[in-house]
Design an enzyme around this catalytic site. Structure first.
Site, PDB file in Angstrom:
ATOM      1  N   ASP A  13     -47.199  -6.956  19.685  1.00 21.10           N
ATOM      2  CA  ASP A  13     -47.046  -5.832  18.592  1.00 21.10           C
ATOM      3  C   ASP A  13     -47.533  -6.345  17.419  1.00 21.10           C
ATOM      4  OD1 ASP A  13     -45.896  -3.687  18.165  1.00 21.10           O
ATOM      5  OD2 ASP A  13     -44.125  -4.347  17.473  1.00 21.10           O
ATOM      6  N   CYS A  73     -38.356   8.680  37.515  1.00 16.27           N
ATOM      7  CA  CYS A  73     -38.412   9.003  36.574  1.00 16.27           C
ATOM      8  C   CYS A  73     -37.237  10.237  36.909  1.00 16.27           C
ATOM      9  CB  CYS A  73     -38.126   9.814  34.413  1.00 16.27           C
ATOM     10  SG  CYS A  73     -38.032   8.504  33.542  1.00 16.27           S
ATOM     11  N   CYS A 118     -33.602   3.280  16.371  1.00 21.59           N
ATOM     12  CA  CYS A 118     -32.390   4.228  16.895  1.00 21.59           C
ATOM     13  C   CYS A 118     -32.440   3.916  18.533  1.00 21.59           C
ATOM     14  CB  CYS A 118     -33.163   5.915  16.725  1.00 21.59           C
ATOM     15  SG  CYS A 118     -31.371   6.782  17.547  1.00 21.59           S
ATOM     16  N   CYS A 164     -30.083   5.916  29.098  1.00 18.61           N
ATOM     17  CA  CYS A 164     -31.526   5.316  30.031  1.00 18.61           C
ATOM     18  C   CYS A 164     -30.279   4.996  31.287  1.00 18.61           C
ATOM     19  CB  CYS A 164     -32.167   4.860  30.263  1.00 18.61           C
ATOM     20  SG  CYS A 164     -33.732   4.488  31.817  1.00 18.61           S
TER      21      CYS A 164
END
Length: 351
Positions: free
Chosen positions: A137, A191, A244, A251
């Site tokens: 990252d 999903c 957040c 999920c």
């Protein structure tokens, strides 16, 4: 190019899992051909907000094969950090600060990179002619699309990576190597018709499934955004002062989430629901001392206290107003503005 070793990928996977990673996959650096177009669309619409680093070096960010042309394989690794309590419960305690789960423990950059280097050293020991580069990252590497290409999971409608066997509480790390490793099949999206992550977002930061407008995302607003936050969005931030977790926590695939294996990623006691009034009183030295070793430290005291002021204003508790009054003339204009906004909002709450 370093020659292919037929069983090296399998042995590498075993070693990575033994070293503490939850999952490993391999792809080619050019495994996501539509990545440049996706990145161009995101930046072209201004959805990256003030994150100028998203626009910088787009040739590398959009094409991992250009970042290091000698690389033949990308090893993607996932480390889980699932919380042991409901991250949404803190949102009801409006005098307390909601801090994103990933930031409640030690800085994941340090933890994951150390483990990546361990795996990389093992790889070099097996193939001394090989070269590697490790990323967590901190470089122009789009980890999530590469992780999907490597079969670790898929980018859900909230744009975060999730997996059927891990949920979406995962950190990602990458090892680029000149080794020609066996690749894994990419993961497909699972999903379905679910849109819980989209519907729970307090600020409507998802213009459409699989799309994020960072300018409305509370994680972006509390961490990356400099200066005052748009007044329209302040009240929607609630008591979230750093990140957040709403779209992650809701999920359904999290029923398969694994507990964090590394104790360093466990939440610190003082970062679980700290009192807002206590955080508002932090000066620069106090902030740096309290958040030593935490990813929170990188945003600095001013941006952090700005967020705390918004949260106090959203608390609905006029008794907290005293914590804002000393900040009305803070040296940082955004903090002073946030303190005045918070006091005005609390004043409206007074019967």
């Amino acid at each position: 190019m370093t020659r292919r070793n037929p069983d090296l990928t399998a042995r590498l996977r075993d070693y990575a899992l033994d070293a503490g990673f939850a999952k490993m996959g391999v792809c080619r650096p050019d495994a996501v051909p539509d990545l440049p177009a996706r990145l161009d669309a995101f930046v072209g619409q201004g959805r990256h907000g003030q994150m100028s680093w998203m626009a910088d070096r787009m040739a590398w960010r959009g094409d991992p094969s250009a970042l290091w042309p000698q690389a033949r394989s990308v090893v993607m690794l996932a480390e889980n950090y699932a919380p042991d309590t409901d991250p949404l419960a803190i949102l009801e305690r409006r005098d307390r600060a909601a801090i994103s789960v990933y930031a409640q423990g030690r800085d994941y950059h340090d933890v994951v990179k150390k483990r990546l280097k361990q795996v990389g050293r093992w790889l070099i020991a097996q193939e001394p002619e090989a070269e590697i580069k490790v990323f967590v990252d901190t470089a122009p590497v789009m980890e999530k699309p590469l992780a999907q290409a490597a079969g670790l999971g898929w980018q859900g409608k909230h744009t975060n990576l999730l997996a059927r066997d891990l949920g979406n509480w995962v950190f990602l790390g990458a090892i680029f190597t000149t080794l020609d490793l066996d690749v894994d099949a990419p993961e497909q999206e699972h999903c379905g018709s679910c849109r819980k992550c989209l519907d729970i977002c307090p600020t409507d930061a998802f213009p459409a499934p699989f799309q994020l407008d960072a300018r409305r995302c509370i994680s972006y607003l509390t961490i990356e955004h400099r200066g005052p936050v748009d007044p329209e969005l302040r009240a929607l931030m609630g008591n979230r002062i750093y990140g957040c977790d709403d779209c992650l926590a809701i999920c359904p695939w999290n029923k398969f989430a694994l507990d964090a294996r590394d104790a360093r990623l466990a939440a610190r006691d003082d970062l679980q629901a700290p009192a807002l009034v206590e955080l508002a009183a932090l000066d620069d030295a106090g902030f740096r001392a309290r958040f030593s070793g935490s990813p929170i430290k990188r945003i600095g005291r001013d941006r952090f206290v700005r967020n705390v002021c918004y949260a106090i204003g959203n608390s609905g508790n006029p008794a907290l107003a005293a914590a804002l009054k000393p900040l009305m003339n803070d040296a940082d204009p955004a903090v002073a503005d946030a303190a005045r906004w918070g006091l005005a909002r609390l004043d409206r709450e007074t019967p």
